[in-house]
Scaffold this motif. Structure first.
Motif, PDB file in Angstrom:
ATOM      1  N   GLU A  22       0.826  -1.207   0.000  1.00 38.74           N
ATOM      2  CA  GLU A  22       0.000   0.000   0.000  1.00 38.74           C
ATOM      3  C   GLU A  22       0.862   1.260   0.000  1.00 38.74           C
ATOM      4  O   GLU A  22       0.557   2.245  -0.689  1.00 38.74           O
ATOM      5  CB  GLU A  22      -0.944  -0.020   1.204  1.00 38.74           C
ATOM      6  CG  GLU A  22      -2.007  -1.116   1.106  1.00 38.74           C
ATOM      7  CD  GLU A  22      -2.841  -1.240   2.375  1.00 38.74           C
ATOM      8  OE1 GLU A  22      -2.444  -0.635   3.400  1.00 38.74           O
ATOM      9  OE2 GLU A  22      -3.872  -1.938   2.329  1.00 38.74           O
ATOM     10  N   LEU A  23       1.955   1.235   0.768  1.00 38.99           N
ATOM     11  CA  LEU A  23       2.860   2.376   0.800  1.00 38.99           C
ATOM     12  C   LEU A  23       3.501   2.595  -0.567  1.00 38.99           C
ATOM     13  O   LEU A  23       3.527   3.728  -1.086  1.00 38.99           O
ATOM     14  CB  LEU A  23       3.952   2.159   1.844  1.00 38.99           C
ATOM     15  CG  LEU A  23       5.163   3.104   1.746  1.00 38.99           C
ATOM     16  CD1 LEU A  23       4.760   4.530   2.070  1.00 38.99           C
ATOM     17  CD2 LEU A  23       6.300   2.635   2.630  1.00 38.99           C
ATOM     18  N   VAL A  24       4.021   1.529  -1.154  1.00 37.67           N
ATOM     19  CA  VAL A  24       4.685   1.638  -2.453  1.00 37.67           C
ATOM     20  C   VAL A  24       3.699   2.115  -3.507  1.00 37.67           C
ATOM     21  O   VAL A  24       4.026   2.967  -4.349  1.00 37.67           O
ATOM     22  CB  VAL A  24       5.328   0.294  -2.840  1.00 37.67           C
ATOM     23  CG1 VAL A  24       5.821   0.317  -4.276  1.00 37.67           C
ATOM     24  CG2 VAL A  24       6.470  -0.026  -1.884  1.00 37.67           C
ATOM     25  N   LYS A  25       2.491   1.596  -3.478  1.00 37.17           N
ATOM     26  CA  LYS A  25       1.453   2.029  -4.417  1.00 37.17           C
ATOM     27  C   LYS A  25       1.239   3.539  -4.313  1.00 37.17           C
ATOM     28  O   LYS A  25       1.193   4.253  -5.331  1.00 37.17           O
ATOM     29  CB  LYS A  25       0.146   1.295  -4.121  1.00 37.17           C
ATOM     30  CG  LYS A  25      -1.058   1.763  -4.946  1.00 37.17           C
ATOM     31  CD  LYS A  25      -2.282   0.934  -4.580  1.00 37.17           C
ATOM     32  CE  LYS A  25      -3.489   1.301  -5.443  1.00 37.17           C
ATOM     33  NZ  LYS A  25      -4.076   2.603  -5.075  1.00 37.17           N
ATOM     34  N   GLN A  26       1.122   4.048  -3.102  1.00 36.83           N
ATOM     35  CA  GLN A  26       0.896   5.476  -2.901  1.00 36.83           C
ATOM     36  C   GLN A  26       2.063   6.307  -3.434  1.00 36.83           C
ATOM     37  O   GLN A  26       1.864   7.308  -4.140  1.00 36.83           O
ATOM     38  CB  GLN A  26       0.695   5.766  -1.415  1.00 36.83           C
ATOM     39  CG  GLN A  26       0.492   7.242  -1.095  1.00 36.83           C
ATOM     40  CD  GLN A  26       0.309   7.476   0.395  1.00 36.83           C
ATOM     41  OE1 GLN A  26      -0.017   6.560   1.154  1.00 36.83           O
ATOM     42  NE2 GLN A  26       0.515   8.705   0.825  1.00 36.83           N
ATOM     43  N   GLU A  27       3.286   5.879  -3.144  1.00 33.90           N
ATOM     44  CA  GLU A  27       4.465   6.629  -3.583  1.00 33.90           C
ATOM     45  C   GLU A  27       4.602   6.616  -5.103  1.00 33.90           C
ATOM     46  O   GLU A  27       4.948   7.623  -5.723  1.00 33.90           O
ATOM     47  CB  GLU A  27       5.723   6.042  -2.939  1.00 33.90           C
ATOM     48  CG  GLU A  27       5.799   6.215  -1.428  1.00 33.90           C
ATOM     49  CD  GLU A  27       6.156   7.628  -1.016  1.00 33.90           C
ATOM     50  OE1 GLU A  27       6.824   8.338  -1.803  1.00 33.90           O
ATOM     51  OE2 GLU A  27       5.763   8.038   0.090  1.00 33.90           O
ATOM     52  N   LEU A  28       4.332   5.469  -5.716  1.00 34.78           N
ATOM     53  CA  LEU A  28       4.444   5.368  -7.170  1.00 34.78           C
ATOM     54  C   LEU A  28       3.401   6.225  -7.865  1.00 34.78           C
ATOM     55  O   LEU A  28       3.679   6.894  -8.866  1.00 34.78           O
ATOM     56  CB  LEU A  28       4.293   3.910  -7.595  1.00 34.78           C
ATOM     57  CG  LEU A  28       5.424   2.963  -7.192  1.00 34.78           C
ATOM     58  CD1 LEU A  28       5.037   1.517  -7.470  1.00 34.78           C
ATOM     59  CD2 LEU A  28       6.713   3.310  -7.916  1.00 34.78           C
ATOM     60  N   GLU A  29       2.174   6.218  -7.329  1.00 42.13           N
ATOM     61  CA  GLU A  29       1.108   7.022  -7.927  1.00 42.13           C
ATOM     62  C   GLU A  29       1.401   8.514  -7.788  1.00 42.13           C
ATOM     63  O   GLU A  29       1.214   9.290  -8.738  1.00 42.13           O
ATOM     64  CB  GLU A  29      -0.232   6.676  -7.281  1.00 42.13           C
ATOM     65  CG  GLU A  29      -0.782   5.322  -7.703  1.00 42.13           C
ATOM     66  CD  GLU A  29      -2.111   5.005  -7.056  1.00 42.13           C
ATOM     67  OE1 GLU A  29      -2.914   4.304  -7.696  1.00 42.13           O
ATOM     68  OE2 GLU A  29      -2.354   5.449  -5.906  1.00 42.13           O
ATOM     69  N   GLU A  30       1.877   8.927  -6.625  1.00 41.05           N
ATOM     70  CA  GLU A  30       2.147  10.343  -6.396  1.00 41.05           C
ATOM     71  C   GLU A  30       3.273  10.849  -7.297  1.00 41.05           C
ATOM     72  O   GLU A  30       3.280  12.024  -7.687  1.00 41.05           O
ATOM     73  CB  GLU A  30       2.513  10.579  -4.930  1.00 41.05           C
ATOM     74  CG  GLU A  30       1.340  10.440  -3.974  1.00 41.05           C
ATOM     75  CD  GLU A  30       1.751  10.649  -2.525  1.00 41.05           C
ATOM     76  OE1 GLU A  30       2.962  10.853  -2.260  1.00 41.05           O
ATOM     77  OE2 GLU A  30       0.858  10.608  -1.654  1.00 41.05           O
ATOM     78  N   ASN A  31       4.216   9.983  -7.634  1.00 39.67           N
ATOM     79  CA  ASN A  31       5.362  10.396  -8.431  1.00 39.67           C
ATOM     80  C   ASN A  31       5.271   9.953  -9.895  1.00 39.67           C
ATOM     81  O   ASN A  31       6.186  10.208 -10.669  1.00 39.67           O
ATOM     82  CB  ASN A  31       6.644   9.861  -7.803  1.00 39.67           C
ATOM     83  CG  ASN A  31       6.956  10.533  -6.473  1.00 39.67           C
ATOM     84  OD1 ASN A  31       7.547  11.597  -6.440  1.00 39.67           O
ATOM     85  ND2 ASN A  31       6.549   9.902  -5.367  1.00 39.67           N
ATOM     86  N   ASN A  32       4.174   9.274 -10.235  1.00 38.51           N
ATOM     87  CA  ASN A  32       3.905   8.871 -11.615  1.00 38.51           C
ATOM     88  C   ASN A  32       5.094   8.144 -12.237  1.00 38.51           C
ATOM     89  O   ASN A  32       5.573   8.480 -13.329  1.00 38.51           O
ATOM     90  CB  ASN A  32       3.553  10.104 -12.461  1.00 38.51           C
ATOM     91  CG  ASN A  32       2.924   9.717 -13.795  1.00 38.51           C
ATOM     92  OD1 ASN A  32       2.272   8.677 -13.909  1.00 38.51           O
ATOM     93  ND2 ASN A  32       3.130  10.544 -14.807  1.00 38.51           N
ATOM     94  N   LEU A  33       5.579   7.112 -11.537  1.00 37.33           N
ATOM     95  CA  LEU A  33       6.769   6.394 -11.991  1.00 37.33           C
ATOM     96  C   LEU A  33       6.400   5.172 -12.826  1.00 37.33           C
ATOM     97  O   LEU A  33       5.572   4.353 -12.406  1.00 37.33           O
ATOM     98  CB  LEU A  33       7.588   5.916 -10.787  1.00 37.33           C
ATOM     99  CG  LEU A  33       8.261   6.984  -9.936  1.00 37.33           C
ATOM    100  CD1 LEU A  33       9.038   6.331  -8.819  1.00 37.33           C
ATOM    101  CD2 LEU A  33       9.179   7.859 -10.777  1.00 37.33           C
TER     102      LEU A  33
END
Length: 269
Positions: free
Chosen positions: A85-96
């Motif tokens: 869930e954490l990784v999902k949030q970080e990836l979405e916020e940074n559009n990686l």
């Protein structure tokens, strides 16, 4: 030079995990950064895995993502639903853009935690990925299909693609019968088969991590998915052939391609 990020576990013997990723990145001329999700301590008859606090992982990701432009990211062992869930949030916020090596250390269905982890992998992480690289066991868990023959690979890949990841490469490995190691790539347009003679060796630790890391590096350099997989397969094949013995087993050698190129250069001179 492009910057690439691995979000993965640490391997005490450095055969797999983020150590294999970083070695691969450097060999393939991209700059590797990392966020450690877990610590795996490897012994001859046991593997001890300690998953880190997600807040500590978030701090690592914030350190990287607020300072360095990342061309591509990849995930390895995440280890908990909270971590996904954490990784999902970080990836979405940074559009990686993302490659997912869906490391599943659990056996599907044994506990509620394992069922939840698999569900989070399927529902939360895979839809963010442009490429995923399951081995046969992982492909079975993600697809729900028992894979007993090469002919079932396209069906399994289609089921995984339906989860939201457009490019699925299933690594056939040595488990399927026959003299060939067969991998299958399903893109949004068509399927591709990759066939090589099986290599008679037990030194394969880190092959999966190295493969997904190589794909990540080539995609960061704007190779097509098909070319990235093809080049990554050759990179890993040489890494297996020139594997390094460690204790009773061993690890693939990410420097094998460079070693071969240096040898050819010396011969031509």
């Amino acid at each position: 030079m492009q910057n690439v990020l691995t979000i993965a576990g640490s391997d005490s013997l450095a055969g797999g995990g983020l150590q294999a990723d970083l070695k691969t990145f450097e060999e393939l001329n991209v700059f590797g950064l990392s966020a450690t999700t877990s610590i795996a301590n490897i012994f001859p008859d046991d593997v001890s895995i300690k998953v880190l606090d997600p807040e500590l992982v978030k701090e690592q990701l914030d350190s990287v993502l607020t300072q360095v432009p990342i061309a591509y990211a990849k995930t390895g062992l995440l280890g908990s639903v909270a971590m996904i869930e954490l990784v999902k949030q970080e990836l979405e916020e940074n559009n990686l853009p993302l490659v997912v090596d869906p490391v599943l250390v659990f056996k599907e269905g044994e506990t509620a935690e394992e069922v939840d982890y698999l569900a989070a992998m399927k529902n939360d992480l895979l839809p963010l990925a442009s490429v995923t690289t399951p081995n046969l066991t992982e492909a079975e868990q993600l697809s729900g299909l028992k894979i007993e023959s090469i002919g079932q690979l396209p069906q399994a890949a289609q089921r995984i693609q339906d989860l939201g990841c457009p490019n699925v490469i299933i690594k056939g490995g040595s488990r399927l019968s026959g003299n060939e190691a067969v991998d299958y790539l399903l893109t949004e347009k068509q399927g591709y088969w990759f066939r090589n003679n099986k290599i008679d060796t037990a030194i394969t630790n880190g092959a999966g991590c190295t493969f997904s890391a190589a794909i990540t590096a080539f995609l960061a350099q704007e190779k097509s998915v098909v070319d990235a997989v093809k080049m990554a397969k050759e990179f890993v094949r040489l890494a297996i052939i020139h594997g390094v013995t460690i204790g009773d087993s061993g690890s693939v050698w990410q420097g094998a391609t460079r070693q071969q190129e240096d040898h050819h250069a010396k011969k031509s001179n």
